[in-house]
Design a protein around this motif. Structure first.
Motif, mmCIF file in Angstrom:
data_model
loop_
_atom_site.group_PDB
_atom_site.id
_atom_site.type_symbol
_atom_site.label_atom_id
_atom_site.label_comp_id
_atom_site.label_asym_id
_atom_site.label_seq_id
_atom_site.Cartn_x
_atom_site.Cartn_y
_atom_site.Cartn_z
ATOM 1 N N PRO A 80 0.915 -1.240 0.233
ATOM 2 C CA PRO A 80 -0.041 0.031 0.224
ATOM 3 C C PRO A 80 0.937 1.253 0.139
ATOM 4 O O PRO A 80 1.250 1.699 0.894
ATOM 5 C CB PRO A 80 -0.859 -0.314 1.545
ATOM 6 N N LYS A 81 1.006 2.073 -1.203
ATOM 7 C CA LYS A 81 1.975 2.813 -1.310
ATOM 8 C C LYS A 81 1.828 4.200 -0.434
ATOM 9 O O LYS A 81 2.608 5.202 -0.226
ATOM 10 C CB LYS A 81 2.485 3.294 -2.871
ATOM 11 N N LEU A 82 0.346 4.315 -0.014
ATOM 12 C CA LEU A 82 -0.100 5.539 0.501
ATOM 13 C C LEU A 82 0.122 5.111 2.283
ATOM 14 O O LEU A 82 -0.474 6.240 2.749
ATOM 15 C CB LEU A 82 -1.270 5.975 0.187
ATOM 16 N N GLY A 83 0.621 3.988 2.502
ATOM 17 C CA GLY A 83 0.766 4.026 3.999
ATOM 18 C C GLY A 83 0.263 2.536 4.716
ATOM 19 O O GLY A 83 -0.648 2.177 4.058
ATOM 20 N N THR A 84 0.852 2.205 5.627
ATOM 21 C CA THR A 84 0.755 0.663 6.156
ATOM 22 C C THR A 84 -0.187 0.716 7.106
ATOM 23 O O THR A 84 -0.214 -0.549 7.577
ATOM 24 C CB THR A 84 2.240 -0.096 6.321
ATOM 25 N N GLY A 85 -0.854 1.442 7.483
ATOM 26 C CA GLY A 85 -1.982 1.529 8.387
ATOM 27 C C GLY A 85 -2.545 3.112 8.846
ATOM 28 O O GLY A 85 -2.149 3.770 8.303
ATOM 29 N N SER A 86 -3.423 3.113 9.589
ATOM 30 C CA SER A 86 -3.876 4.258 9.985
ATOM 31 C C SER A 86 -2.937 5.546 10.401
ATOM 32 O O SER A 86 -3.050 6.753 10.277
ATOM 33 C CB SER A 86 -4.970 4.328 10.959
ATOM 34 N N TYR A 87 -1.719 5.218 11.280
ATOM 35 C CA TYR A 87 -0.879 6.226 11.690
ATOM 36 C C TYR A 87 0.097 6.475 10.537
ATOM 37 O O TYR A 87 0.554 7.964 10.617
ATOM 38 C CB TYR A 87 0.139 5.261 12.504
ATOM 39 N N ALA A 88 0.362 5.636 9.347
ATOM 40 C CA ALA A 88 1.314 6.061 8.329
ATOM 41 C C ALA A 88 0.520 6.874 7.054
ATOM 42 O O ALA A 88 1.103 7.235 6.220
ATOM 43 C CB ALA A 88 2.034 4.960 7.909
ATOM 44 N N MET A 89 -0.834 6.618 6.986
ATOM 45 C CA MET A 89 -1.475 7.142 5.902
ATOM 46 C C MET A 89 -1.592 8.456 5.874
ATOM 47 O O MET A 89 -1.042 9.249 6.883
ATOM 48 C CB MET A 89 -3.068 6.518 5.881
#
Length: 420
Positions: free
Chosen positions: A347-356
């Protein structure tokens, strides 16, 4: 209905009277006891069905050798291994349907070592003097029922008889239950799907559960905080789980950097050699879970890292590029045994809710470096799919579910063809 057999694990030199009472109680309920003597030093106070000599021999050391050592600590691993070996043979033949253990500190350690090696679903009741404290080291990732004895297990009295009678009733009742565990290897059955999850992925996990359900698949979710991942992989080994949506990989990051979610050295290396269909995602692996002793006090080690507090005592620092490349190499190393039947979705836009985007640990450049390193570390047998989405985006989850079901159906088709 044939009688159920409940194995009773006890040191019959110190707990013979109590074990004999359990035999009587189980008989009164309609079950039969199989007394397994794991004692070594003093003469047993009642008759064993599996003697200490048999147990020691099955554990690889003659009883006389253990007795000459005059150390219960040295004998305990041998007796636990012997009892495990003897019970596993009987369980495989359908000759044992549940286990009760009796013990204090050493007895609980020995009995639960045996229980942890037995299959999931087999009733396991541990009557213990230490069951009111931290029992994590005894239970591990097994389905052991811990029962506090309140008083020491040294002699019968009006109270201890009730405790033991309750234990007998619990094990007997569990053994009567007709709901069983279907293995993933059952002919023609759709496999149970294991899903790893973290709080930063819960919305995506809930969607995946629903999507699998609509396609006729059941799933079981594991909180990927160390015990969860290990339990999921043990269920793979036991044939309970037959396909994997390994959505959360924070257990690998924490294993490398000593976080509280550390998943052990075997994590991520089980499904591949078993040939299980798997869709992988590096969910939640860009940060750690660090337990601090003082609420909201940031340790010196992480002051130069972006971070967020998961709660007042769990810090989630984002790993820097150098650290993320280490995680990528470790993931790749652990997946070398995966020779096919696997897809990694990035997932290039983030690996979870913290990283999105908008999240407290969002770092597109760091993510890009991480994903580049991850692709380079993977074996060529794993297909890589990159999407300009974050890990909880419904489109990302839907594709992950579709791809896993496609892998499962292809495998089932090959299996059916092989039977013709």
């Amino acid at each position: 209905m044939p009688k159920k057999v409940i194995a009773v694990l006890a040191t019959l030199d110190t707990k013979g009277q109590e074990a004999e009472f359990l035999r009587e109680q189980l008989a009164a309920l309609g079950s039969r006891a199989l007394l397994v003597d794991i004692g070594v030093m003093n003469a047993p106070a009642t008759r064993a069905d599996l003697s200490r000599a048999q147990v020691a021999r099955a554990g690889g050391t003659p009883l006389a050798t253990l007795q000459s050592g005059k150390s219960r600590e040295a004998a305990q691993p041998v007796m636990a291994a012997g009892a495990t070996a003897l019970l596993l043979k009987r369980i495989a033949k359908g000759e044992v349907h549940g286990v009760i253990g009796l013990g204090g500190l050493q007895g609980t350690s020995a009995c639960t070592a045996v229980m942890r090696a037995l299959p999931y679903g087999l009733p396991k009741v541990m009557v213990s003097t230490v069951a009111s404290g931290d029992t994590s080291s005894y239970v591990g990732i097994s389905d052991i029922t811990m029962m506090f004895s309140v008083g020491d297990i040294l002699g019968l009295n009006v109270f201890m008889r009730k405790v033991l009678a309750n234990a007998a009733g619990a094990a007997h009742g569990m053994a009567q239950v007709k709901v069983g565990l279907k293995t993933a290897r059952a002919r023609g059955a759709k496999p149970l799907i294991g899903i790893s999850n973290l709080g930063v992925l819960t919305r995506g996990t809930m969607l995946a559960i629903e999507l699998f359900r609509k396609r006729g698949y059941e799933s079981i979710v594991f909180h990927a905080v160390g015990t969860g991942g290990r339990a999921m992989e043990l269920m793979m080994k036991q044939g309970i789980i037959g396909a994997v949506f390994d959505y959360a990989m924070g257990e690998i990051s924490d294993e490398l950097f000593h976080g509280l979610r550390a998943g052990g050295k075997e994590r991520l290396s089980v499904a591949g050699p078993l040939g299980l269909p798997q869709v992988l995602c590096p969910g939640g692996s860009e940060h750690l879970g660090i337990l601090v002793s003082t609420p909201h006090q940031l340790p010196e080690r992480w002051k130069d890292h972006a971070h967020v507090w998961h709660n007042e005592v769990v810090l989630a620092p984002r790993l820097n590029v150098k650290e993320l490349r280490m995680v990528a190499r470790e993931i790749g190393k652990r997946l070398q045994g995966t020779t096919g039947n696997a897809v990694l979705m990035i997932p290039k836009l983030g690996t979870g809710s913290y990283a999105m985007p908008g999240g407290p640990l969002n770092d597109p450049k760091g993510d890009a470096a991480y994903f580049t390193a991850l692709k380079a570390a993977l074996p060529a047998s794993i297909e890589v799919i990159e999407r300009d989405l974050h890990a909880e985006d419904p489109a990302f989850v839907e594709e992950a579910v579709d791809r896993l079901i496609a892998l499962i159906e292809a495998q089932r088709s090959r299996t059916r063809s092989g039977r013709r």
